[in-house]
Write a protein that holds these residues in place. Structure first.
Motif, PDB file in Angstrom:
ATOM      1  N   LEU A   1       0.837  -1.198   0.000  1.00 33.17           N
ATOM      2  CA  LEU A   1       0.000   0.000   0.000  1.00 33.17           C
ATOM      3  C   LEU A   1       0.872   1.248   0.000  1.00 33.17           C
ATOM      4  O   LEU A   1       0.525   2.264  -0.607  1.00 33.17           O
ATOM      5  N   ARG A   2       2.009   1.185   0.678  1.00 32.41           N
ATOM      6  CA  ARG A   2       2.957   2.298   0.655  1.00 32.41           C
ATOM      7  C   ARG A   2       3.457   2.550  -0.772  1.00 32.41           C
ATOM      8  O   ARG A   2       3.576   3.702  -1.201  1.00 32.41           O
ATOM      9  N   ILE A   3       3.753   1.487  -1.517  1.00 35.61           N
ATOM     10  CA  ILE A   3       4.183   1.627  -2.912  1.00 35.61           C
ATOM     11  C   ILE A   3       3.081   2.296  -3.728  1.00 35.61           C
ATOM     12  O   ILE A   3       3.335   3.199  -4.534  1.00 35.61           O
ATOM     13  N   LEU A   4       1.840   1.864  -3.522  1.00 31.15           N
ATOM     14  CA  LEU A   4       0.720   2.418  -4.282  1.00 31.15           C
ATOM     15  C   LEU A   4       0.511   3.893  -3.955  1.00 31.15           C
ATOM     16  O   LEU A   4       0.185   4.691  -4.840  1.00 31.15           O
ATOM     17  N   ALA A   5       0.716   4.276  -2.698  1.00 27.57           N
ATOM     18  CA  ALA A   5       0.582   5.683  -2.322  1.00 27.57           C
ATOM     19  C   ALA A   5       1.644   6.536  -3.017  1.00 27.57           C
ATOM     20  O   ALA A   5       1.372   7.661  -3.459  1.00 27.57           O
ATOM     21  N   THR A   6       2.845   5.995  -3.128  1.00 32.57           N
ATOM     22  CA  THR A   6       3.905   6.715  -3.850  1.00 32.57           C
ATOM     23  C   THR A   6       3.539   6.857  -5.321  1.00 32.57           C
ATOM     24  O   THR A   6       3.716   7.930  -5.928  1.00 32.57           O
ATOM     25  N   ALA A   7       2.993   5.787  -5.921  1.00 34.12           N
ATOM     26  CA  ALA A   7       2.570   5.857  -7.326  1.00 34.12           C
ATOM     27  C   ALA A   7       1.459   6.882  -7.507  1.00 34.12           C
ATOM     28  O   ALA A   7       1.445   7.624  -8.505  1.00 34.12           O
ATOM     29  N   ALA A   8       0.522   6.948  -6.573  1.00 31.90           N
ATOM     30  CA  ALA A   8      -0.563   7.927  -6.663  1.00 31.90           C
ATOM     31  C   ALA A   8      -0.019   9.344  -6.634  1.00 31.90           C
ATOM     32  O   ALA A   8      -0.474  10.224  -7.384  1.00 31.90           O
ATOM     33  N   GLU A   9       0.958   9.593  -5.775  1.00 32.70           N
ATOM     34  CA  GLU A   9       1.541  10.934  -5.677  1.00 32.70           C
ATOM     35  C   GLU A   9       2.261  11.317  -6.960  1.00 32.70           C
ATOM     36  O   GLU A   9       2.155  12.444  -7.439  1.00 32.70           O
ATOM     37  N   ILE A  10       2.994  10.367  -7.542  1.00 37.11           N
ATOM     38  CA  ILE A  10       3.705  10.641  -8.800  1.00 37.11           C
ATOM     39  C   ILE A  10       2.703  10.868  -9.930  1.00 37.11           C
ATOM     40  O   ILE A  10       2.855  11.782 -10.742  1.00 37.11           O
ATOM     41  N   TYR A  11       1.670  10.031  -9.981  1.00 39.14           N
ATOM     42  CA  TYR A  11       0.675  10.121 -11.066  1.00 39.14           C
ATOM     43  C   TYR A  11      -0.146  11.404 -10.986  1.00 39.14           C
ATOM     44  O   TYR A  11      -0.302  12.123 -11.973  1.00 39.14           O
ATOM     45  N   GLY A  12      -0.694  11.695  -9.805  1.00 37.13           N
ATOM     46  CA  GLY A  12      -1.633  12.796  -9.681  1.00 37.13           C
ATOM     47  C   GLY A  12      -1.028  14.120  -9.281  1.00 37.13           C
ATOM     48  O   GLY A  12      -1.700  15.164  -9.351  1.00 37.13           O
ATOM     49  N   GLY A  13       0.219  14.095  -8.824  1.00 35.93           N
ATOM     50  CA  GLY A  13       0.839  15.342  -8.399  1.00 35.93           C
ATOM     51  C   GLY A  13       0.283  15.885  -7.092  1.00 35.93           C
ATOM     52  O   GLY A  13       0.536  17.034  -6.732  1.00 35.93           O
ATOM     53  N   LYS A  14      -0.496  15.070  -6.394  1.00 37.30           N
ATOM     54  CA  LYS A  14      -1.075  15.483  -5.120  1.00 37.30           C
ATOM     55  C   LYS A  14      -0.273  14.891  -3.963  1.00 37.30           C
ATOM     56  O   LYS A  14       0.317  13.825  -4.095  1.00 37.30           O
ATOM     57  N   ASP A  15      -0.290  15.577  -2.838  1.00 35.97           N
ATOM     58  CA  ASP A  15       0.410  15.088  -1.660  1.00 35.97           C
ATOM     59  C   ASP A  15      -0.311  13.852  -1.113  1.00 35.97           C
ATOM     60  O   ASP A  15      -1.486  13.918  -0.771  1.00 35.97           O
ATOM     61  N   ASN A  16       0.406  12.735  -1.068  1.00 39.25           N
ATOM     62  CA  ASN A  16      -0.165  11.501  -0.523  1.00 39.25           C
ATOM     63  C   ASN A  16       0.552  11.075   0.751  1.00 39.25           C
ATOM     64  O   ASN A  16       0.667   9.890   1.055  1.00 39.25           O
ATOM     65  N   SER A  17       1.023  12.068   1.499  1.00 40.41           N
ATOM     66  CA  SER A  17       1.680  11.756   2.769  1.00 40.41           C
ATOM     67  C   SER A  17       0.671  11.127   3.719  1.00 40.41           C
ATOM     68  O   SER A  17      -0.522  11.437   3.679  1.00 40.41           O
ATOM     69  N   PRO A  18       1.148  10.241   4.600  1.00 41.32           N
ATOM     70  CA  PRO A  18       0.212   9.595   5.524  1.00 41.32           C
ATOM     71  C   PRO A  18      -0.336  10.581   6.547  1.00 41.32           C
ATOM     72  O   PRO A  18       0.361  11.505   6.982  1.00 41.32           O
ATOM     73  N   ALA A  19      -1.591  10.393   6.909  1.00 44.27           N
ATOM     74  CA  ALA A  19      -2.180  11.188   7.977  1.00 44.27           C
ATOM     75  C   ALA A  19      -1.524  10.793   9.296  1.00 44.27           C
ATOM     76  O   ALA A  19      -1.102   9.649   9.469  1.00 44.27           O
TER      77      ALA A  19
END
Length: 454
Positions: free
Chosen positions: A175-193
């Motif tokens: 899930l951590r890998i997927l969050a990094t991919a989401a941040e790269i793809y969307g340009g949005k901050d996907n840092s953990p809460a």
């Protein structure tokens, strides 16, 4: 040319590698539902970049001789295979992807041992199947995704299926890998809460329970199917209410719910009262980009006596408080991931093939003492999983863990957007689809029963 870096298998990986069974693959499945569409080339590029940012995932099992002392992971500079695939859109694409996640483990011999399938176009026609029992058509007009706003006739969604070979990796790491991919793809901050803060509490005496040498209850036999492998049901439920300041957590409510569900199921099927033991993974890793990638959870066993499971509504608050004391005490213990015995069993003093035979034999001998079931509560998904304006932000995330015998049943939960996402996964040698539906209904009933105010 510099040879690839090799890393000896950690204890968890080696024990899993020794006990692989072709008929029940050790896979973890993660299912992420997005409201919009993804661009294939852009997603492949983002996911490949995410793999490079977490290079420990780019690994394969290194070849070795018959008398080697260790299994080793071989790190690779690039993936050996195309990780991201887009199955052809069709009505049963969701069902097929979920079935593959249970039946086809990514090979350990190719880097990385994961795959990401992107199922597009899940509109109203698939809505009733999106969270259905694998391989079983839902009743007319009724799906398992409850209390979900209906999709518009033009809205199209995307479902990401991440399938993981559990010998190499666990769900939170991927899930951590997927969050990094989401941040790269969307340009949005996907840092953990930030993790919820709780006031420190004085350790309390753990309530007396049955000895770990007592054979725990098994999940009673339902209606087994002739086919091998696992079945799966995923459903969405409201998060259980918990009064502010309660001495217990949602995880404690889920633990009590699981225990009462299995006790009820066993009574219905004529099994006598026995202590239950529920395995609970505990993950102490950080959720940011420094998170170690691999199998990083440790397992503890939460016991319940037969008397505790004869509950009434009046003693539910006391039951929840006892469970909270028990889980806090177990989480605070410092111990190896699989206990001290596993560390000794995997010491590289004999050839790995000898240790494999010994491990399998001990596992068969210890089967009667294996815990009743496993409850893996991922908790609140810590990342937004925001893929940008077109694809949007995840509104549902499901996980499921392997359910091989002798447990034969695993319960996995996560919460997203204020909803509880439950996956029941079972061995077909123990239960059927109809059994899974009944267990789901029992779980929902007892989850509501834990909402009693203290």
């Amino acid at each position: 040319m510099t040879p690839p870096t090799r890393i000896p298998f950690p204890v968890v990986d080696e024990v899993s590698r020794h006990c692989l069974q072709e008929e029940e693959p050790e896979t973890v499945h993660i299912e992420v539902h997005l409201p919009g569409r993804l661009d294939p080339a852009r997603l492949r590029k983002a996911f490949t970049e995410a793999l490079h940012r977490h290079p420990r995932i780019l690994m394969r099992e290194a070849p070795g001789g018959r008398y080697r002392r260790r299994y080793e992971w071989e790190l690779t500079a690039e993936p050996d295979v195309e990780v991201v695939t887009f199955p052809r859109p069709r009505r049963d694409a969701l069902r097929n992807a979920r079935t593959r996640a249970l039946e086809e483990a990514p090979p350990l011999s190719l880097s990385p041992p994961i795959r990401l399938e992107v199922v597009e176009g899940a509109g109203p026609a698939e809505g009733s199947e999106a969270t259905d029992l694998v391989g079983l058509q839902p009743p007319e007009g009724r799906g398992e995704l409850r209390d979900q706003p209906p999709l518009s006739r033009t809205q199209k969604t995307t479902v990401l299926f991440l399938t993981i070979n559990h010998t190499a990796l666990d769900g939170p790491a991927c899930l951590r890998i997927l969050a990094t991919a989401a941040e790269i793809y969307g340009g949005k901050d996907n840092s953990p809460a930030p993790a919820p803060t709780r006031a420190p509490e004085t350790p309390q005496h753990t309530p007396d329970t049955a000895s770990n040498w007592t054979r725990p209850a098994r999940v009673a036999q339902g209606t087994p199917e002739n086919s091998p492998g696992n079945g799966l049901l995923v459903t969405e439920l409201p998060l259980p209410h918990r009064p502010k300041g309660s001495p217990y957590t949602v995880n404690d409510q889920l633990m009590v719910t699981t225990a009462l569900t299995i006790a009820h199921w066993n009574r219905e099927h004529g099994a006598g009262p026995r202590p239950l033991r529920i395995t609970m993974p505990v993950d102490d890793r950080p959720r940011d980009t420094t998170m170690p990638i691999g199998n990083g959870t440790r397992l503890v066993e939460v016991p319940f006596s037969p008397d505790e499971l004869k509950h009434t509504a009046d003693d539910m608050p006391a039951f929840l408080r006892r469970t909270a004391q028990r889980t806090r005490a177990l989480k605070s213990l410092t111990r190896p991931q699989l206990g001290h015995g596993a560390s000794l069993l995997t010491a590289p003093v004999t050839p790995v093939t000898w240790r494999a035979a010994l491990t399998r034999g001990l596992r068969r001998a210890a089967a009667p003492w294996t815990s009743t079931t496993l409850l893996s509560n991922i908790g609140r998904i810590p990342y937004p999983l925001d893929f940008g304006e077109e694809a949007g932000r995840a509104h549902a995330v499901w996980f499921s863990a392997p359910a091989r015998m002798p447990r034969g049943l695993t319960v996995t939960t996560a919460s997203t957007a204020g909803r509880l996402h439950l996956a029941l996964r079972w061995s077909r040698a123990l239960l059927s689809h109809g059994d899974g539906t009944h267990l789901r209904d029992l779980f929902e009933h007892y989850l509501h029963a834990t909402e009693v105010a203290p």
